[in-house]
Each structure stands twice: as structure tokens, then as C-alpha cells.
Design a protein around this motif. Structure first.
Motif, PDB file in Angstrom:
ATOM      1  N   ASP A 179      18.981 -94.274  51.113  1.00 51.80           N
ATOM      2  CA  ASP A 179      18.218 -93.548  50.112  1.00 51.80           C
ATOM      3  C   ASP A 179      16.874 -93.208  50.724  1.00 51.80           C
ATOM      4  O   ASP A 179      16.256 -94.045  51.392  1.00 51.80           O
ATOM      5  N   GLY A 180      16.437 -91.975  50.562  1.00 47.98           N
ATOM      6  CA  GLY A 180      15.186 -91.582  51.196  1.00 47.98           C
ATOM      7  C   GLY A 180      14.375 -90.637  50.338  1.00 47.98           C
ATOM      8  O   GLY A 180      14.890 -90.019  49.390  1.00 47.98           O
ATOM      9  N   ARG A 181      13.105 -90.533  50.690  1.00 47.05           N
ATOM     10  CA  ARG A 181      12.209 -89.626  49.990  1.00 47.05           C
ATOM     11  C   ARG A 181      11.255 -89.018  51.010  1.00 47.05           C
ATOM     12  O   ARG A 181      10.736 -89.711  51.879  1.00 47.05           O
ATOM     13  N   VAL A 182      11.057 -87.703  50.907  1.00 48.83           N
ATOM     14  CA  VAL A 182      10.172 -87.019  51.842  1.00 48.83           C
ATOM     15  C   VAL A 182       9.029 -86.364  51.076  1.00 48.83           C
ATOM     16  O   VAL A 182       9.216 -85.848  49.975  1.00 48.83           O
ATOM     17  N   SER A 183       7.838 -86.424  51.659  1.00 47.58           N
ATOM     18  CA  SER A 183       6.657 -85.806  51.068  1.00 47.58           C
ATOM     19  C   SER A 183       5.744 -85.369  52.204  1.00 47.58           C
ATOM     20  O   SER A 183       6.047 -85.578  53.379  1.00 47.58           O
ATOM     21  N   VAL A 184       4.643 -84.750  51.871  1.00 50.55           N
ATOM     22  CA  VAL A 184       3.648 -84.357  52.862  1.00 50.55           C
ATOM     23  C   VAL A 184       2.374 -85.145  52.586  1.00 50.55           C
ATOM     24  O   VAL A 184       1.895 -85.185  51.446  1.00 50.55           O
ATOM     25  N   ARG A 185       1.854 -85.782  53.641  1.00 53.83           N
ATOM     26  CA  ARG A 185       0.643 -86.570  53.491  1.00 53.83           C
ATOM     27  C   ARG A 185      -0.341 -86.241  54.604  1.00 53.83           C
ATOM     28  O   ARG A 185       0.065 -85.906  55.724  1.00 53.83           O
ATOM     29  N   ALA A 186      -1.614 -86.360  54.280  1.00 55.48           N
ATOM     30  CA  ALA A 186      -2.655 -86.181  55.289  1.00 55.48           C
ATOM     31  C   ALA A 186      -2.828 -87.479  56.061  1.00 55.48           C
ATOM     32  O   ALA A 186      -2.830 -88.567  55.467  1.00 55.48           O
ATOM     33  N   LEU A 187      -2.940 -87.393  57.377  1.00 55.23           N
ATOM     34  CA  LEU A 187      -3.116 -88.589  58.197  1.00 55.23           C
ATOM     35  C   LEU A 187      -4.440 -89.270  57.864  1.00 55.23           C
ATOM     36  O   LEU A 187      -5.489 -88.623  57.804  1.00 55.23           O
ATOM     37  N   ASP A 188      -4.374 -90.596  57.651  1.00 56.60           N
ATOM     38  CA  ASP A 188      -5.626 -91.321  57.488  1.00 56.60           C
ATOM     39  C   ASP A 188      -6.212 -91.591  58.875  1.00 56.60           C
ATOM     40  O   ASP A 188      -5.604 -91.274  59.905  1.00 56.60           O
ATOM     41  N   ALA A 189      -7.396 -92.169  58.904  1.00 61.42           N
ATOM     42  CA  ALA A 189      -8.108 -92.348  60.167  1.00 61.42           C
ATOM     43  C   ALA A 189      -7.321 -93.218  61.144  1.00 61.42           C
ATOM     44  O   ALA A 189      -7.271 -92.930  62.350  1.00 61.42           O
ATOM     45  N   ALA A 190      -6.693 -94.287  60.631  1.00 59.33           N
ATOM     46  CA  ALA A 190      -5.977 -95.218  61.509  1.00 59.33           C
ATOM     47  C   ALA A 190      -4.756 -94.560  62.151  1.00 59.33           C
ATOM     48  O   ALA A 190      -4.546 -94.651  63.363  1.00 59.33           O
ATOM     49  N   ASP A 191      -3.923 -93.894  61.327  1.00 57.89           N
ATOM     50  CA  ASP A 191      -2.722 -93.249  61.865  1.00 57.89           C
ATOM     51  C   ASP A 191      -3.090 -92.067  62.766  1.00 57.89           C
ATOM     52  O   ASP A 191      -2.418 -91.805  63.770  1.00 57.89           O
ATOM     53  N   ALA A 192      -4.150 -91.355  62.409  1.00 58.80           N
ATOM     54  CA  ALA A 192      -4.598 -90.235  63.237  1.00 58.80           C
ATOM     55  C   ALA A 192      -5.019 -90.723  64.618  1.00 58.80           C
ATOM     56  O   ALA A 192      -4.731 -90.076  65.635  1.00 58.80           O
ATOM     57  N   ALA A 193      -5.655 -91.885  64.668  1.00 58.70           N
ATOM     58  CA  ALA A 193      -6.081 -92.438  65.959  1.00 58.70           C
ATOM     59  C   ALA A 193      -4.872 -92.794  66.816  1.00 58.70           C
ATOM     60  O   ALA A 193      -4.851 -92.539  68.028  1.00 58.70           O
ATOM     61  N   VAL A 194      -3.846 -93.378  66.185  1.00 59.82           N
ATOM     62  CA  VAL A 194      -2.634 -93.747  66.930  1.00 59.82           C
ATOM     63  C   VAL A 194      -1.948 -92.502  67.478  1.00 59.82           C
ATOM     64  O   VAL A 194      -1.498 -92.476  68.632  1.00 59.82           O
TER      65      VAL A 194
END
Length: 239
Positions: free
Chosen positions: A176-191
């Protein structure tokens, strides 16, 4: 477990011999799961382990009948061996960086998934282009039960978590899955080496065994310039 492993290897050898002998011609559909479990007198889990072996040998490919799947630059990533294997033949060379591989305790997640224990094998990976820019960030959580307990200390065979799940008899029966669009937060953007606020696809999936128990929970952040979600309908099978 040894008996089960022996069974699925025996079934894989029998089907492989038939395929090589031309009993099942190239592009033809194998008998369905029900027919094969009846023929060999085994469970669906054991049969799927055998089909996994045939897939690793390149003798069969599986196709979902109705559902959705992710592609990278048009390459389907619903490959049963995992994304690393599916991306091997992609035109763009991607590297995989393991960010985390250890046992973690997460009672909140255990409550959401309904797992009896809050201990999970955690595997976080970033896929990168040759210039180091990240195109995906995947966080897998697997209940640390049975043969999977202590997996980080033992390591992965060929870097494949999927292979470890199969070896432990943890075969997904449904997802079961769900897809959406999210803006990268600072931590994930750095990675990912992206700018904070960059829109990424957010794919959350839970895969369960035939008995309803959780096999794996995955959350993925995917670059929408390279990944897309496609929907497939119609009859499927193994060929």
C-alpha cells in the motif's frame, strides 16, 4: 528454515530446467501461483522464493497485473530484485551511499504499523548522479524479527536488503502506498545537495506478507525531473 530453503531451490531448479528445455518458451506465461503451489505442494511464500531465484538468474521477469510503479528516466523500478538491480542498465550511472544501517527503536512507527516490537532494521540510502547531486533518498524500516535480528552486524549479501528479506522468508504479498509532493527541508536538502524548498516526490509504502505482518516500510524522496509514477492496468503474471 533449511527445509524451506531446500524446497525453493529444488523448485527453482525444476522450473529452470523446463525453461531451458523449451517447455516454457521465451515470452510465454508460467502457470499461475495457485497452479504451481498445488503442483509442488508448497506455500505461496516458498514458491515466491523460487521465482525470486529464477529472476536473479535472468530466466523470468514478473509483471504486476494492476497497480502502480516508479520509473527512473523511463526505467521501471518495480524489479523484484530491488532498485539497485533495476538501475544497473540505466543510461545515467548512479552511485548509492548508505547513510544509516543499524537497529533502531521506534515505538511510534510500531504503533502505526501494528508491529509487536518497536525494533527495526533501518537502512537509509541516497542515490547520486556522477556530480554528487542526489536524486533520491530512501529510508527502509524492517521489523527486526527472526533471521533479520542483528542483520546490520552481519551485513548485506551484495548490498541487497531485498535478498536478505527473501532469505529470511519475508516475502511481500501486498503493498500500500501514497505519493505526494513535498518541499525538501534543510536536513534532507543537505543530504541530497539540493536547495531547501526544492519540490520532491514523497512516496510512502508499506509491504505486508500473506499473513498480514509487515515486511518493510519505505519512505522515498524522488527527484520529479528523473522519477515518475505510472499506473498499470490489465492482467499480469510471470514470463
Amino acid at each position: 528454515m533449511p527445509g524451506q530453503v531446500h524446497k525453493h531451490r529444488r523448485i527453482a531448479r525444476a522450473l529452470a530446467d523446463e525453461i531451458r528445455a523449451g517447455v516454457h518458451s521465451d515470452g510465454s506465461r508460467l502457470p499461475g501461483e495457485h497452479a504451481l503451489t498445488q503442483r509442488f505442494g508448497v506455500s505461496r511464500t516458498t514458491l515466491r522464493q523460487a521465482l525470486q531465484v529464477l529472476g536473479e538468474q535472468g530466466l523470468i521477469s514478473t509483471h504486476a497485473g494492476i497497480g502502480s510503479f516508479v520509473t527512473f528516466d523511463g526505467t521501471p523500478l518495480d524489479n523484484p530484485l530491488g532498485w539497485t538491480h533495476a538501475l544497473t542498465g540505466a543510461d545515467v550511472e548512479l552511485s548509492t551511499e548508505i547513510l544509516l544501517f543499524e537497529d533502531v527503536t521506534d515505538q511510534r512507527l510500531a504503533g502505526e504499523l501494528g508491529t509487536p516490537s518497536g525494533v527495526f532494521v533501518a537502512l537509509d540510502r541516497a542515490r547520486r548522479l556522477p556530480d554528487g547531486q542526489g536524486v533520491s533518498l530512501e529510508r527502509s524500516r524492517v521489523p527486526a524479527v527472526g533471521a533479520l535480528a542483528g542483520l546490520p552486524e552481519r551485513g548485506l549479501d551484495g548490498g541487497s536488503l531485498n535478498r536478505a528479506l527473501v532469505a529470511a522468508g519475508r516475502i511481500p504479498d501486498s503493498g500500500d502506498g501514497r505519493v505526494s509532493v513535498r518541499a525538501l527541508d534543510a536536513a534532507d536538502a543537505a543530504v541530497l545537495r539540493r536547495s531547501p524548498g526544492t519540490p520532491f516526490l514523497h512516496l510512502a509504502q508499506v509491504f505486508r506478507a500473506a499473513d498480514g505482518s509487515v515486511v518493510e516500510q519505505i519512505t522515498s524522496l524522488l527527484d520529479p525531473a528523473r522519477f515518475e509514477l505510472r499506473v498499470r492496468s490489465g492482467r499480469g503474471g510471470v514470463s
